[in-house]
Design a protein around this motif. Sequence first.
Motif, PDB file in Angstrom:
ATOM      1  N   LYS A  10       0.587  -1.255  -0.239  1.00 38.13           N
ATOM      2  CA  LYS A  10      -0.084   0.007   0.007  1.00 38.13           C
ATOM      3  C   LYS A  10       1.044   1.230  -0.024  1.00 38.13           C
ATOM      4  CE  LYS A  10      -3.784   1.957   2.599  1.00 38.13           C
ATOM      5  NZ  LYS A  10      -3.313   3.446   2.946  1.00 38.13           N
ATOM      6  N   SER A 152      -4.834  -0.905   5.805  1.00 34.64           N
ATOM      7  CA  SER A 152      -3.350  -1.036   6.339  1.00 34.64           C
ATOM      8  C   SER A 152      -3.342  -2.463   6.834  1.00 34.64           C
ATOM      9  CB  SER A 152      -2.748  -0.134   7.382  1.00 34.64           C
ATOM     10  OG  SER A 152      -2.596   1.171   6.512  1.00 34.64           O
ATOM     11  N   ALA A 155      -3.517  -4.685   4.105  1.00 39.18           N
ATOM     12  CA  ALA A 155      -1.980  -4.949   3.335  1.00 39.18           C
ATOM     13  C   ALA A 155      -0.947  -5.726   4.116  1.00 39.18           C
ATOM     14  CB  ALA A 155      -1.845  -3.234   3.272  1.00 39.18           C
TER      15      ALA A 155
END
Length: 243
Positions: A10, A152, A155
């Motif tokens: 990301k 996140s 990710a």
Amino acid sequence: MASIAVYSVKGGVGKTTLSVNLAWCASAISRRKTLLWDLDASNGSGFLLGIDPRKKRSADSMFDEGADPEKLIQATAYGGLDLLPADESIRSLDRQLDKLGKKKRLAKLAEALGKNYDRIIFDCPPVLNELSAQVMRAADLVIVPLPPSPLSARAFEVVVEEVRGIGKGHPPILPVLSMLDLRRSLHKAAREANPTWPAIPLASAVEQCASLRQPVGAFAPRSPAARAIAQLWTAIERKLASK
């Protein structure tokens, strides 16, 4: 020599800023001869260090058979810290590596460079491809910056899957909470859920890296951000020593 990959699938998570600051810590705090290898086509690491890539030779040329990557290395303004810069040619490197058919080409280049360096830090592109897979095979440790958010977290799961996909002997993974602002409830909850993870605060000193084109430790050594990054580097050295 030990190699450290700073990686995320990301973008916008502070990956390049962290790479530059960790490389500075390696050379300035640990006094280790350090190479920061920028593998992101945006050349963000070079920009933050005030270095523009030379145009005589493209960054992907070092992967050719018989190439000498040392010819591309540039000294920085900081003793013991050199840069292997990136440029737009890195975008086509995935196809080049696939054509070469050598799964450990990057690892062998890093090993050769390691004769002159104690630490190599990879600033990785935020993609899943052959280049990222080669970095994982070359790294002794993978640092994953994670701003507190559900995206996140997802990710991070992807990165874990990729690293473990290498098989036995894959490098350990160290997640780092980045851009942490404990005034925000989501950030506070993320910190409480992961109290042992290293954390880098959301701070103006970190943002100033881009405008001053310097690592935090160079212009604000007593700032909370500089102390947090130094503590992270200490944790990294301990993790490498325990391998």
